[in-house]
Write an enzyme that holds these catalytic residues in place. Structure first.
Site, PDB file in Angstrom:
ATOM      1  CG  ASP A   1       1.014   3.244   0.189  1.00 22.02           C
ATOM      2  OD1 ASP A   1       0.638   2.362   0.983  1.00 22.02           O
ATOM      3  OD2 ASP A   1       0.632   4.422   0.251  1.00 22.02           O
TER       4      ASP A   1
ATOM      5  N   GLY B   1       6.423  -2.693   6.751  1.00 28.78           N
ATOM      6  CA  GLY B   1       6.736  -3.862   7.563  1.00 28.78           C
ATOM      7  C   GLY B   1       6.622  -5.158   6.784  1.00 28.78           C
TER       8      GLY B   1
ATOM      9  CB  CYS C   1      -2.220  -0.833   0.877  1.00 31.06           C
ATOM     10  SG  CYS C   1      -3.628  -0.492  -0.201  1.00 31.06           S
ATOM     11  CB  ALA C   2       3.828  -1.445   0.344  1.00 24.72           C
ATOM     12  CB  ALA C   3       3.229   3.152   3.209  1.00 25.01           C
TER      13      ALA C   3
ATOM     14  CB  CYS D   1      -5.496  -3.544  11.080  1.00 25.49           C
ATOM     15  SG  CYS D   1      -5.582  -1.910  10.308  1.00 25.49           S
TER      16      CYS D   1
END
Length: 410
Positions: A249, A233, A228-230, A342
């Site tokens: 991603d 950052g 889930c890289a996008a 998050c």
């Protein structure tokens, strides 16, 4: 299109159509688009207080389009301190242009003039925007009324801009250097015009979002998978630290942003667009920034409480559990998995880790000392991970809410 009409389109999309603000095209360009977004965010960040100011002037709740015109005017007058004549005149003119607001132009004029003169006294007594009831209920037993108030106060503030430097020795005039290494700007400049941007010296990333990579320790020369890289950052952090990174991603458009960011920062990673559950390979370390409710990002995305109901939490927690289990099949024995979200909700953080430890006998937690990575002792969570609240570092401008933990597979 100018900023105010564009801001009203954004507000209607969120408050009438329940659309995520980031998925709505700003109907303006350049500086007007940026201002429209700022106006819409300011209204959403202060909606409860604004409605409290407007309520005495309306016998019944106005039609949504009219209500949003009044809300925008009140924010410009009470928060931004704009000239009353210009704001009232422009918004009355805008109300004339739409069939569903045309008949309300007189009301818009009268109410906003009263807000300009009587509103500041009422505004001074208003409370910060409340958390949505479903989120309040989920957190109150855990952090109490004072904890809730602290989060609400933090979310009422316009957040600063945080930057992650590509190289630790990069300095930027006017930026505060946070203990974790992030650079913080309070004056909200145009990021692309900052010195070093074109050369790829930094990227925008909330200070809290930059912490999970630190839990992996020294990654130089290691094969690391960023799931889930996008928007990239954490991928750039890993690449800058010398890791051999595979960024994965499911979203093609979002992976395009990762590629653009890597090009600008002159960093390299292997990019894979696809379903994480179909991915195969073996890695020394894995970073899983799992899909979640994003409740920790309300300070930057104040539209979320108005478009989410909490119904998505149960399917998200099931997905998170499945992603942890699959990620472990890709991890070498002795490797490290960092799980993060998050989210403010323990079911998407602490509870996931406790459940994973019960499911996998070969899995153990690597206790994290937050002070060793520039954090505060209060960040430590009882099971060994880190729990960051938006109210932390309030004197420095706060941070996004995050949970993270490092796990070792024996």
């Amino acid at each position: 299109m100018k900023a105010r009409p564009a801001a009203l389109i954004l507000l209607n999309a969120v408050l009438r159509d329940r659309q995520i603000l980031g998925q709505v095209d700003v109907p303006a360009e350049g500086a007007e688009a940026a201002r429209a977004s700022r106006l819409a965010l300011a209204v959403l960040r202060n909606l409860g207080a604004v409605d409290a100011v407007l309520k005495p002037y309306t016998q019944r709740k106005p039609q949504i389009g009219v209500h949003n015109i009044l809300r925008l005017g009140a924010v410009e007058l009470l928060v931004n301190g704009e000239d009353a004549h210009g704001v009232v005149s422009d918004l009355v003119g805008i109300s004339k242009t739409q069939p569903h607001t045309r008949k309300a132009q007189g009301m818009v004029n009268a109410i906003l003039r009263k807000v300009a003169t009587e509103g500041p006294e009422v505004w001074a007594k208003t409370q910060p925007q409340r958390l949505p009831p479903w989120l309040d209920k989920a957190l109150r037993k855990r952090i109490g009324a004072e904890g809730i108030k602290a989060i609400e106060a933090a979310q009422a503030q316009t957040p600063p801009i945080d930057l992650t430097p590509r190289d630790a020795d990069f300095a930027l005039e006017g930026a505060d250097v946070l203990p974790t290494g992030s650079l913080r700007l309070h004056n909200h400049p145009q990021v692309s015009a900052l010195p070093g941007y074109a050369e790829g010296k930094f990227w925008v990333q909330d200070a809290a979002a930059a912490v999970p990579v630190k839990l992996l320790g020294d990654v130089k020369g290691k094969k690391v998978l960023d799931i889930c890289a996008a928007p990239g950052g954490k991928t750039m952090q890993l690449a800058a630290a010398g890791a051999e990174v595979t960024a994965l991603d499911i979203s093609g458009p979002r992976m395009k942003r990762v590629a653009e960011n890597l090009t600008r920062t002159q960093l390299s990673a292997s990019l894979v667009t696809g379903d994480a559950f179909q991915h195969q390979g073996t890695y020394d370390a894995i970073l899983l920034d799992a899909p979640c409710s994003a409740t920790g990002t309300i300070r930057r995305h104040p539209d979320l409480p108005f478009v989410k109901s909490g119904d998505e939490i149960e399917p998200l927690t099931k997905l998170q559990m499945q992603m942890i289990d699959h990620a472990l099949t890709l991890l070498k024995p002795g490797g490290t998995l960092v799980y993060c979200t998050c989210s403010l909700l323990p079911v998407e953080g602490e509870f996931q880790i406790k459940a994973a430890l019960k499911r996998h006998d070969a899995l153990s937690i690597i206790p994290t000392d937050p002070t060793a990575i520039g954090g505060d002792a209060a960040w430590a969570s009882e099971e060994g991970g880190l729990r960051l609240w938006p109210s932390f570092w309030a004197d420095k401008g706060g941070m996004d809410g995050f949970y993270m933990a490092a796990l070792r597979l024996s």
